[in-house]
Scaffold this active site. Sequence first.
Site: not given
Length: 212
Positions: A129-130
């Site tokens: 997700p980062y």
Amino acid sequence: MKVLIIGAHGKVGQIITKKMVESNDFEPTAFFRKEEQKSVFEKIGTNTVVASLESDIDSLAETIKGYDAVVFAAGSGGKTGDDKTLEIDLDGAVKSMDAAKKVGVNRFVIVSAIGADDRKIWNQFGIKPYYIAKHYADRLLISSGLDYTIVRPGALLDEPETGKITTTNPMDNKSVPRADVAQLILEALRNKSTICKIIEFNQGDIPIAEAI
Ligand code: NAP
């Protein structure tokens, strides 16, 4: 050059702020989110503004108005959940871009991450997700019409500045001191050839100004 440093209380942000205060050509203002963080910047000796990336675009625009450039060095950090990664690394960045655009502050430098464009590596470090947040923030910056520079270091180290990086096959080296990232940001702002460029780098052998 009057520069607003968003995320100035962060590790990279503090080094950028100090370097700009010590320079002859930058007048930095530190953007951070808690009143009690002010003492850090009183010691550094810089202008400050307390604001949050969780506020709306109009408030951010008021904060950004009047600067020559924005440096976005904020991030939700590794201890928050993916929701905060989306809210700060992606939406906080995009709101800052929209706000900058609204008040005609065209120069925008963002700290992204090496590999943000390479979906093959997104699964390798357990922080997909980062990477997604960084990737889409960068994409929206590229299409924003702002005079952007996207700075993509590898793993950040709290080690002394070396003054040297590599941009050739940067994935071969894994990391770079935060102080070198900060120095690269100052050099990028000094050098107009970095406008509309993505700089992927890690520690290396080439003096930063030369590499740029
Ligand atoms: P950091 O020390 O975690 O600093 C991030 C800053 O963002 C913090 O000062 C934090 O404020 C601020 N922030 C978070 N939410 C905010 C909000 N709502 N409003 C205003 N400010 C907010 O990060 P760093 O080590 O300096 O890294 C800088 C950048 O490099 C980040 O974007 C990071 O993703 C990226 N990067 C990191 C690595 C790595 O190896 N760690 C590698 C490549 C790229 P507080 O101080 O109040 O918490």
